[in-house]
Write a protein that holds these residues in place. Structure first.
Motif, PDB file in Angstrom:
ATOM      1  N   LEU A 101       9.812  -2.239  14.249  1.00 27.57           N
ATOM      2  CA  LEU A 101       9.691  -0.862  13.752  1.00 27.57           C
ATOM      3  C   LEU A 101       9.579  -0.874  12.228  1.00 27.57           C
ATOM      4  O   LEU A 101      10.592  -1.042  11.531  1.00 27.57           O
ATOM      5  CB  LEU A 101      10.899  -0.006  14.184  1.00 27.57           C
ATOM      6  N   PRO A 102       8.367  -0.707  11.681  1.00 26.66           N
ATOM      7  CA  PRO A 102       8.228  -0.690  10.224  1.00 26.66           C
ATOM      8  C   PRO A 102       8.744   0.621   9.642  1.00 26.66           C
ATOM      9  O   PRO A 102       8.655   1.658  10.307  1.00 26.66           O
ATOM     10  CB  PRO A 102       6.709  -0.817  10.017  1.00 26.66           C
ATOM     11  N   PRO A 103       9.273   0.583   8.413  1.00 23.69           N
ATOM     12  CA  PRO A 103       9.728   1.831   7.787  1.00 23.69           C
ATOM     13  C   PRO A 103       8.533   2.700   7.371  1.00 23.69           C
ATOM     14  O   PRO A 103       7.422   2.181   7.176  1.00 23.69           O
ATOM     15  CB  PRO A 103      10.509   1.352   6.559  1.00 23.69           C
ATOM     16  N   PRO A 104       8.743   3.994   7.209  1.00 25.95           N
ATOM     17  CA  PRO A 104       7.641   4.908   6.862  1.00 25.95           C
ATOM     18  C   PRO A 104       6.884   4.510   5.599  1.00 25.95           C
ATOM     19  O   PRO A 104       5.660   4.663   5.543  1.00 25.95           O
ATOM     20  CB  PRO A 104       8.338   6.254   6.664  1.00 25.95           C
ATOM     21  N   THR A 105       7.611   4.000   4.579  1.00 24.81           N
ATOM     22  CA  THR A 105       6.926   3.624   3.331  1.00 24.81           C
ATOM     23  C   THR A 105       5.923   2.502   3.587  1.00 24.81           C
ATOM     24  O   THR A 105       4.835   2.467   3.028  1.00 24.81           O
ATOM     25  CB  THR A 105       7.943   3.176   2.268  1.00 24.81           C
ATOM     26  N   ARG A 106       6.286   1.583   4.475  1.00 27.10           N
ATOM     27  CA  ARG A 106       5.399   0.453   4.828  1.00 27.10           C
ATOM     28  C   ARG A 106       4.149   0.982   5.567  1.00 27.10           C
ATOM     29  O   ARG A 106       3.030   0.572   5.289  1.00 27.10           O
ATOM     30  CB  ARG A 106       6.194  -0.531   5.698  1.00 27.10           C
ATOM     31  N   ILE A 107       4.421   1.931   6.483  1.00 29.80           N
ATOM     32  CA  ILE A 107       3.306   2.515   7.258  1.00 29.80           C
ATOM     33  C   ILE A 107       2.337   3.223   6.308  1.00 29.80           C
ATOM     34  O   ILE A 107       1.112   3.046   6.412  1.00 29.80           O
ATOM     35  CB  ILE A 107       3.850   3.513   8.318  1.00 29.80           C
ATOM     36  N   LEU A 108       2.909   3.968   5.360  1.00 30.37           N
ATOM     37  CA  LEU A 108       2.066   4.698   4.406  1.00 30.37           C
ATOM     38  C   LEU A 108       1.243   3.728   3.566  1.00 30.37           C
ATOM     39  O   LEU A 108       0.053   3.951   3.325  1.00 30.37           O
ATOM     40  CB  LEU A 108       2.957   5.571   3.505  1.00 30.37           C
ATOM     41  N   ARG A 109       1.905   2.617   3.167  1.00 30.31           N
ATOM     42  CA  ARG A 109       1.205   1.613   2.353  1.00 30.31           C
ATOM     43  C   ARG A 109       0.022   1.030   3.132  1.00 30.31           C
ATOM     44  O   ARG A 109      -1.078   0.889   2.615  1.00 30.31           O
ATOM     45  CB  ARG A 109       2.197   0.506   1.959  1.00 30.31           C
ATOM     46  N   VAL A 110       0.260   0.704   4.413  1.00 28.84           N
ATOM     47  CA  VAL A 110      -0.821   0.127   5.238  1.00 28.84           C
ATOM     48  C   VAL A 110      -1.914   1.180   5.478  1.00 28.84           C
ATOM     49  O   VAL A 110      -3.108   0.873   5.395  1.00 28.84           O
ATOM     50  CB  VAL A 110      -0.247  -0.389   6.581  1.00 28.84           C
ATOM     51  N   ALA A 111      -1.461   2.435   5.764  1.00 28.19           N
ATOM     52  CA  ALA A 111      -2.446   3.503   6.057  1.00 28.19           C
ATOM     53  C   ALA A 111      -3.384   3.715   4.874  1.00 28.19           C
ATOM     54  O   ALA A 111      -4.589   3.918   5.051  1.00 28.19           O
ATOM     55  CB  ALA A 111      -1.721   4.798   6.406  1.00 28.19           C
ATOM     56  N   LEU A 112      -2.835   3.645   3.670  1.00 29.51           N
ATOM     57  CA  LEU A 112      -3.674   3.855   2.476  1.00 29.51           C
ATOM     58  C   LEU A 112      -4.344   2.560   2.035  1.00 29.51           C
ATOM     59  O   LEU A 112      -5.524   2.548   1.678  1.00 29.51           O
ATOM     60  CB  LEU A 112      -2.826   4.432   1.328  1.00 29.51           C
ATOM     61  N   GLY A 113      -3.577   1.463   2.104  1.00 25.76           N
ATOM     62  CA  GLY A 113      -4.120   0.174   1.664  1.00 25.76           C
ATOM     63  C   GLY A 113      -5.251  -0.314   2.548  1.00 25.76           C
ATOM     64  O   GLY A 113      -6.235  -0.875   2.062  1.00 25.76           O
ATOM     65  N   ASP A 114      -5.121  -0.082   3.849  1.00 27.31           N
ATOM     66  CA  ASP A 114      -6.173  -0.518   4.780  1.00 27.31           C
ATOM     67  C   ASP A 114      -7.119   0.634   5.137  1.00 27.31           C
ATOM     68  O   ASP A 114      -7.801   0.584   6.170  1.00 27.31           O
ATOM     69  CB  ASP A 114      -5.532  -1.065   6.069  1.00 27.31           C
ATOM     70  N   ALA A 115      -7.145   1.651   4.284  1.00 29.44           N
ATOM     71  CA  ALA A 115      -7.990   2.822   4.571  1.00 29.44           C
ATOM     72  C   ALA A 115      -9.460   2.427   4.751  1.00 29.44           C
ATOM     73  O   ALA A 115     -10.167   2.996   5.586  1.00 29.44           O
ATOM     74  CB  ALA A 115      -7.857   3.855   3.459  1.00 29.44           C
TER      75      ALA A 115
END
Lengths: 245, 251
Positions: free
Chosen positions: B33-47
């Motif tokens: 379970l990744p934390p929300p900040t990690r998810i946001l980083r991936v969502a934007l970083g791998d956009a």
């Protein structure tokens, strides 16, 4: 002239209207008044063919007809304005449905709005104006049916007393200005006495005429007039007697 | 900012904070379970990787909505105009919703292939039902006295539909459309899970197989944004189309 003979309707064997005879003279204002639930609105539904009658004959100007659907304009208790249309387009509806070009019907409505005190409100939505103005718009729409016979089913019953008084003058225009033959039902004695040439008191179901008053007083009438008050007392007494049955 | 908007925002932030704290303080590994900040980083970083796939899913959803509207509107009109049609079709409509979309997805992929068509149809199958039912209910809710008025005016069925029933039912239609677009992502993603080479559903399957749970969540985030965006878009269209309703509601 509208002639109704032996109109009868039963629901589940119970007679609502039985052997009802009535004549509405041309350019006359005939008012029916009776106790609540006596079948006044059903009577109009029968005349208009919305509900089929069990028995009875109708004739308009000497011609036998099955119903008045295509001959009369019918104004119901609520204004029935469409909330998404402006007052002008609401009033134009009967003409729109009949295929009259919008410019032509708008010109007719404009003239009617002037007569009915709605000048300047043509482009307002129904929700933006008062109940009295909405009812006047509904009256304009009724007139746009361009039919000589008008049926009014307690058209002012949803309004407050002051607005009612103002609108009664507009209803009178139907007879004096637009030369219509009018049949109206109401439960307001004063309203009936202000407008009627013939006032017919009805019995509770089955609906029958129990007393007829011929009112020859000139219009507009004064509710403080002695003869007006005398007839009012007689009508009220008759209605109370009917209600006590 | 409106108070009605503040409350859900505050609740959202509380949930995210609790989630973040749970992952960090509990030492939960990212592949569980990744934390929300990690998810946001991936969502934007791998956009750059996610957005083309999101675009494909969005096309599937929009085409599904178009398909659903093409079927639902004439269907509701037909059922309203002819009660016999409603009686005949109602059992099939209900059956179409009783069958799980998971059961339909493999069949549609077999029949229509791995391309866009099977996903569009999946989305369409899910969306058309709430639109049809809402629109039909809207038609049926039309006040009897208004119907009588149109009958007395001598309006044809088409005139009554155009001038009375359709505008009357529009608020119901938009309510159904909002439900439809909210669940439209389900149809498209399930279609992509079963068989696709692109789309956010495909990304989720691929990422899951490699235990890249943060990427799965990032895809879900983009899907959620898409759903919320579509819902808001329908709301804007509704407000423009039903411009008269504000005046009526405030009466």
């Amino acid at each position: 002239m509208l002639v109704i003979k032996n109109l009868t309707k039963r629901f589940n064997g119970q007679p609502i209207v039985e052997g009802f005879d009535l004549t509405v003279p041309s350019n006359g204002f005939t008012v029916l008044i009776g106790p609540s639930g006596c079948g006044k609105s059903t009577f109009f539904d029968l005349l208009m063919g919305i509900v089929p009658m069990d028995q009875g004959d109708l004739s308009w100007r000497g011609q036998t007809v099955i119903a008045l659907k295509a001959l009369a304009a019918y104004m119901q208790q609520s204004d029935l304005l469409l909330p998404w249309l402006t007052l002008e387009r609401n009033a134009c509806l009967p003409a729109d449905v009949a295929g009259v070009p919008p410019k032509q019907s708008a010109a007719r409505v404009e003239a009617l709005f002037v007569k009915l005190g709605l000048e300047g409100f043509a482009h307002y939505l129904p929700a933006m104006v008062s109940g009295g103005m909405r009812q006047r718009c509904a009256l304009a729409r009724t007139l746009m049916f361009a039919r000589d016979l008008v049926l009014l089913d307690e058209p002012l019953s949803s309004l407050d007393a002051i607005t009612r008084r103002q609108l009664q003058a507009y209803l009178l225009l139907l007879q004096t200005e637009f030369k219509k033959s009018i049949l109206m039902v109401t439960h307001d004695v004063e309203e009936a006495l202000l407008l009627a040439d013939d006032l017919l008191v009805l019995t509770a179901a089955p609906m029958r005429i129990c007393e007829r008053f011929r009112l020859d007083m000139p219009k507009p009438r004064d509710i403080a007039d002695r003869s007006f008050l005398e007839i009012k007392a007689r009508v009220l007494a008759r209605l109370e007697k009917e209600a006590s049955w | 900012m409106k108070r009605s908007f503040l409350f859900p925002l505050a609740l959202f932030l509380v949930v995210l904070t609790a989630w973040e704290a749970f992952c960090r303080l509990g030492g939960i590994p990212d592949f569980i379970l990744p934390p929300p900040t990690r998810i946001l980083r991936v969502a934007l970083g791998d956009a750059a990787i996610l957005l083309p796939h999101a675009g494909i899913t969005l096309v599937e959803i929009l085409a599904g909505i178009a398909l659903a509207l093409t079927v639902a509107i004439p269907l509701a009109v037909g059922m309203h105009a002819q009660p016999a049609v409603e009686r005949a079709l109602a059992p099939f409509l209900i059956a179409s919703q009783a069958v799980p979309v998971f059961a339909l997805a493999p069949l549609l992929v077999v029949w229509l292939g791995y391309g866009l068509a099977s996903k569009v149809l999946m989305a369409g199958v899910i969306i058309f039902f709430p639109i049809t039912v809402s629109l039909l209910e809207g038609f049926k809710s039309c006040d009897r006295n208004y119907r009588i008025l149109f009958q007395l005016m001598g309006a044809s069925k088409l005139q009554a539909l155009r001038k009375l029933y359709w505008p009357w039912a529009l608020p119901y239609f938009f309510a159904g459309l909002k439900v439809g677009v909210s669940v439209a992502t389900i149809g498209a993603v399930i279609g992509e899970w079963v068989g696709a080479q692109q789309g956010l559903g495909y990304v989720m399957i691929q990422a899951n197989a490699r235990l890249k749970v943060d990427l799965v969540f990032a895809a879900i985030l983009w899907l959620s944004l898409m759903g919320v965006g579509l819902w808001a878009l329908v709301g804007i269209i509704e407000k423009r189309w039903l411009w008269w309703k504000d005046a009526s509601d405030s009466e």
